[in-house]
Motif scaffolding. Structure first.
Motif, PDB file in Angstrom:
ATOM      1  N   THR A 109      -3.492  -2.743   4.313  1.00  0.00           N
ATOM      2  CA  THR A 109      -4.451  -2.175   2.822  1.00  0.00           C
ATOM      3  C   THR A 109      -4.295  -0.655   3.112  1.00  0.00           C
ATOM      4  OG1 THR A 109      -6.491  -2.213   4.558  1.00  0.00           O
ATOM      5  CG2 THR A 109      -5.818  -4.357   3.454  1.00  0.00           C
ATOM      6  N   GLY A 110      -4.278   0.127   3.499  1.00  0.00           N
ATOM      7  CA  GLY A 110      -4.529   1.106   3.733  1.00  0.00           C
ATOM      8  C   GLY A 110      -3.877   2.454   2.693  1.00  0.00           C
ATOM      9  N   PRO A 111      -2.969   3.265   2.431  1.00  0.00           N
ATOM     10  CA  PRO A 111      -2.294   4.847   1.738  1.00  0.00           C
ATOM     11  C   PRO A 111      -1.306   3.896   2.358  1.00  0.00           C
ATOM     12  CG  PRO A 111      -4.300   5.876   2.595  1.00  0.00           C
ATOM     13  CD  PRO A 111      -4.274   4.047   3.145  1.00  0.00           C
ATOM     14  N   LEU A 112      -0.641   3.703   2.955  1.00  0.00           N
ATOM     15  CA  LEU A 112       0.825   3.561   3.125  1.00  0.00           C
ATOM     16  C   LEU A 112       1.110   2.573   2.699  1.00  0.00           C
ATOM     17  CD1 LEU A 112       3.598   4.467   4.413  1.00  0.00           C
ATOM     18  CD2 LEU A 112       2.939   2.985   6.875  1.00  0.00           C
ATOM     19  N   PHE A 113       0.014   1.295   2.975  1.00  0.00           N
ATOM     20  CA  PHE A 113       0.650  -0.099   1.968  1.00  0.00           C
ATOM     21  C   PHE A 113       0.596   0.384   0.625  1.00  0.00           C
ATOM     22  CE2 PHE A 113      -1.563  -3.241  -0.850  1.00  0.00           C
ATOM     23  CZ  PHE A 113      -0.969  -4.045  -1.194  1.00  0.00           C
ATOM     24  N   LEU A 114      -0.562   0.992   0.076  1.00  0.00           N
ATOM     25  CA  LEU A 114      -0.018   1.131  -1.535  1.00  0.00           C
ATOM     26  C   LEU A 114       0.645   1.894  -1.992  1.00  0.00           C
ATOM     27  CD1 LEU A 114      -2.137   0.846  -3.999  1.00  0.00           C
ATOM     28  CD2 LEU A 114      -3.387   3.327  -3.668  1.00  0.00           C
ATOM     29  N   SER A 115       1.374   3.812  -1.177  1.00  0.00           N
ATOM     30  CA  SER A 115       2.097   3.943  -1.416  1.00  0.00           C
ATOM     31  C   SER A 115       3.829   3.196  -1.592  1.00  0.00           C
ATOM     32  CB  SER A 115       2.244   4.982  -0.243  1.00  0.00           C
ATOM     33  OG  SER A 115       1.290   5.987  -0.500  1.00  0.00           O
TER      34      SER A 115
ATOM     35  N   PHE B 298      -1.979  -2.617 -10.570  1.00  0.00           N
ATOM     36  CA  PHE B 298      -2.842  -2.750  -9.289  1.00  0.00           C
ATOM     37  C   PHE B 298      -2.843  -4.904  -9.795  1.00  0.00           C
ATOM     38  CE2 PHE B 298      -4.396   1.406  -9.803  1.00  0.00           C
ATOM     39  CZ  PHE B 298      -4.832   1.579  -8.933  1.00  0.00           C
ATOM     40  N   LEU B 299      -2.250  -5.376 -10.601  1.00  0.00           N
ATOM     41  CA  LEU B 299      -2.120  -6.660 -10.471  1.00  0.00           C
ATOM     42  C   LEU B 299      -1.040  -6.942  -9.426  1.00  0.00           C
ATOM     43  CD1 LEU B 299      -1.676  -8.059 -13.981  1.00  0.00           C
ATOM     44  CD2 LEU B 299      -3.476  -7.948 -11.816  1.00  0.00           C
ATOM     45  N   ARG B 300       0.000  -5.947  -9.165  1.00  0.00           N
ATOM     46  CA  ARG B 300       0.502  -5.867  -8.239  1.00  0.00           C
ATOM     47  C   ARG B 300       0.917  -6.049  -6.626  1.00  0.00           C
ATOM     48  NH1 ARG B 300       7.183  -3.688  -8.865  1.00  0.00           N
ATOM     49  NH2 ARG B 300       6.903  -4.970 -10.637  1.00  0.00           N
TER      50      ARG B 300
ATOM     51  N   LEU C 288      -0.903  -8.087  -1.059  1.00  0.00           N
ATOM     52  CA  LEU C 288      -1.754  -7.950   0.083  1.00  0.00           C
ATOM     53  C   LEU C 288      -1.771  -8.716   1.043  1.00  0.00           C
ATOM     54  CD1 LEU C 288      -5.518  -6.836  -1.486  1.00  0.00           C
ATOM     55  CD2 LEU C 288      -4.032  -5.156   0.161  1.00  0.00           C
ATOM     56  N   SER C 289      -2.043 -10.205   0.817  1.00  0.00           N
ATOM     57  CA  SER C 289      -1.240 -11.444   1.244  1.00  0.00           C
ATOM     58  C   SER C 289       0.006 -10.805   2.257  1.00  0.00           C
ATOM     59  CB  SER C 289      -1.488 -12.623   0.724  1.00  0.00           C
ATOM     60  OG  SER C 289      -2.126 -12.947   0.011  1.00  0.00           O
TER      61      SER C 289
ATOM     62  N   TYR D  65      -9.014  -2.369  -4.358  1.00  0.00           N
ATOM     63  CA  TYR D  65      -7.952  -2.634  -6.084  1.00  0.00           C
ATOM     64  C   TYR D  65      -7.958  -3.600  -6.561  1.00  0.00           C
ATOM     65  CZ  TYR D  65      -5.362  -0.609  -2.071  1.00  0.00           C
ATOM     66  OH  TYR D  65      -5.184   0.128  -0.585  1.00  0.00           O
ATOM     67  N   PHE D  66      -8.994  -4.893  -6.027  1.00  0.00           N
ATOM     68  CA  PHE D  66      -9.333  -5.791  -7.276  1.00  0.00           C
ATOM     69  C   PHE D  66     -10.067  -5.404  -8.125  1.00  0.00           C
ATOM     70  CE2 PHE D  66      -7.538  -8.528  -3.715  1.00  0.00           C
ATOM     71  CZ  PHE D  66      -7.040 -10.119  -4.225  1.00  0.00           C
TER      72      PHE D  66
END
Length: 348
Positions: free
Chosen positions: A208-214, A183-185, A190-191, A130-131
């Motif tokens: 950090t994974g797909p569920l977080f991203l979703s 991606f800034l969001r 993440l924290s 992501y970074f």
């Protein structure tokens, strides 16, 4: 009795409302298909089509991948080679553990403690992708994803992800321009989502994974930024892999999955049965609690009648008799007071 029933119903409504509010994004994610941001098959030029050259290039030609070190396992060499051979004009960046930490320490020092504190290496591998997309832009590809065709058509979108099953989006292949607001969001969140859920699979997926991203994607879709250049387009599953015209092909992977992952996968394939079972269990528990509450009220009413019959009519004598007959509340109060005193001393 009516007042007691009303209180009982209000407490249950409050609990249900609290649970729905806490899980609202996850619940709505089950119904989200990403149709309004979908990349339609008709707008993707065929491989080697001259239409590809007339499309704007927004995303820089960079391919990012991650691994522990530069010694890629043999099972993923073919997948890596397929992407490198098709994209000789792309810059290639392999982010090793050492390179990833150095990059975070230099460019995003505010995140270094969280990055070092992750319990599982896969969390750092998730976070760094992501970074680097937020910083450099480009396309990130998991090492177990091979390339079937050139990725040039996907460079025309400010940001893209791809759909996964049963719901949401995945983080194994995605692209963006530098400093894209989505991606800034993601890196900001993440924290906040760094929690240990005791099961490794759930901890990784939701931190950090797909569920977080979703979840972040679902919240972002409803924001005012998800328009024009801030939009995140969604690649369909059929255009992602498993078809002759798809961009990628999958190789063996997911080496970090454990026994808890198998349980989660089973639950995912039987989610309707589990949901129905959950409602049934909740109904049975609710009825049992109501029955127990009713019995407690009847017991208290019967005790008070017995006290009055025995001649203890004054408030002080009635209270004394009630305490002798129903010692639990008084005992609970004494234990609770003692417990809070211990907690207070510990906090001081």
């Amino acid at each position: 009795m009516r007042r007691a029933l009303l209180i009982f119903l209000l407490v249950n409504v409050f609990i249900i409302a609290f649970l729905i509010h806490s899980c609202f994004t996850l619940l709505t994610l089950l119904l989200e298909d990403g149709a309004k941001d979908a990349i339609h098959r008709a707008e993707i030029p065929a491989p080697n089509s001259p239409l590809i050259h007339g499309r704007p290039q927004l995303i820089p030609k960079i391919i990012h991948q991650t691994y522990i070190n530069e010694s890629i396992p043999e099972k993923w060499l073919e997948a890596q080679k397929s992407c490198l051979d098709l994209h000789e004009d792309y810059e290639y960046k392999l982010w090793t553990d050492a390179a990833s930490r150095s990059f975070i320490a230099t460019e995003y020092p505010w995140f270094l403690d969280t990055f070092d504190g992750y319990d599982y290496p896969i969390q750092r591998a998730d976070a760094i992708r992501y970074f680097v997309l937020a910083h450099f832009g480009g396309i990130y590809i998991d090492l177990d994803d091979g390339c079937q065709r050139r990725l040039d058509p996907l460079l025309s979108y400010p940001a893209w992800v791809h759909r996964t099953v049963p719901t949401g989006i995945s983080n194994d292949a995605m692209g963006a321009v530098p400093q894209h607001p989505f991606f800034l969001r993601v890196i900001e969140a993440l924290s906040v989502y760094n929690r240990n859920w005791h099961l490794p699979y759930i901890t990784v997926m939701y931190s950090t994974g797909p569920l977080f991203l979703s979840v972040i994607w679902k919240e972002y879709m409803n924001s005012a930024v998800n328009v024009d250049d801030g939009r995140v387009r969604v690649l369909s599953q059929v255009d992602y892999n498993n078809h002759p015209w798809s961009f990628f092909q999958e190789f063996p992977g997911s080496s970090w999955h454990g026994n808890d992952a198998r349980l989660i996968f089973w639950m995912g394939s039987h989610w309707m049965l589990l949901t129905a079972g959950g409602f049934i269990v909740a109904g049975v528990v609710g009825l049992a609690l109501w029955w127990a509450y009713g019995r407690l009220l009847l017991f208290g009413f019967g005790s008070s009648r017995a006290i009055r019959r025995s001649g203890q009519s004054s408030p002080s004598s009635w209270t004394a008799g009630a305490k002798r007959r129903i010692p639990f509340p008084a005992l609970w109060r004494r234990a609770s007071t003692k417990q809070y005193e211990l907690v207070d001393r510990h906090e001081v």
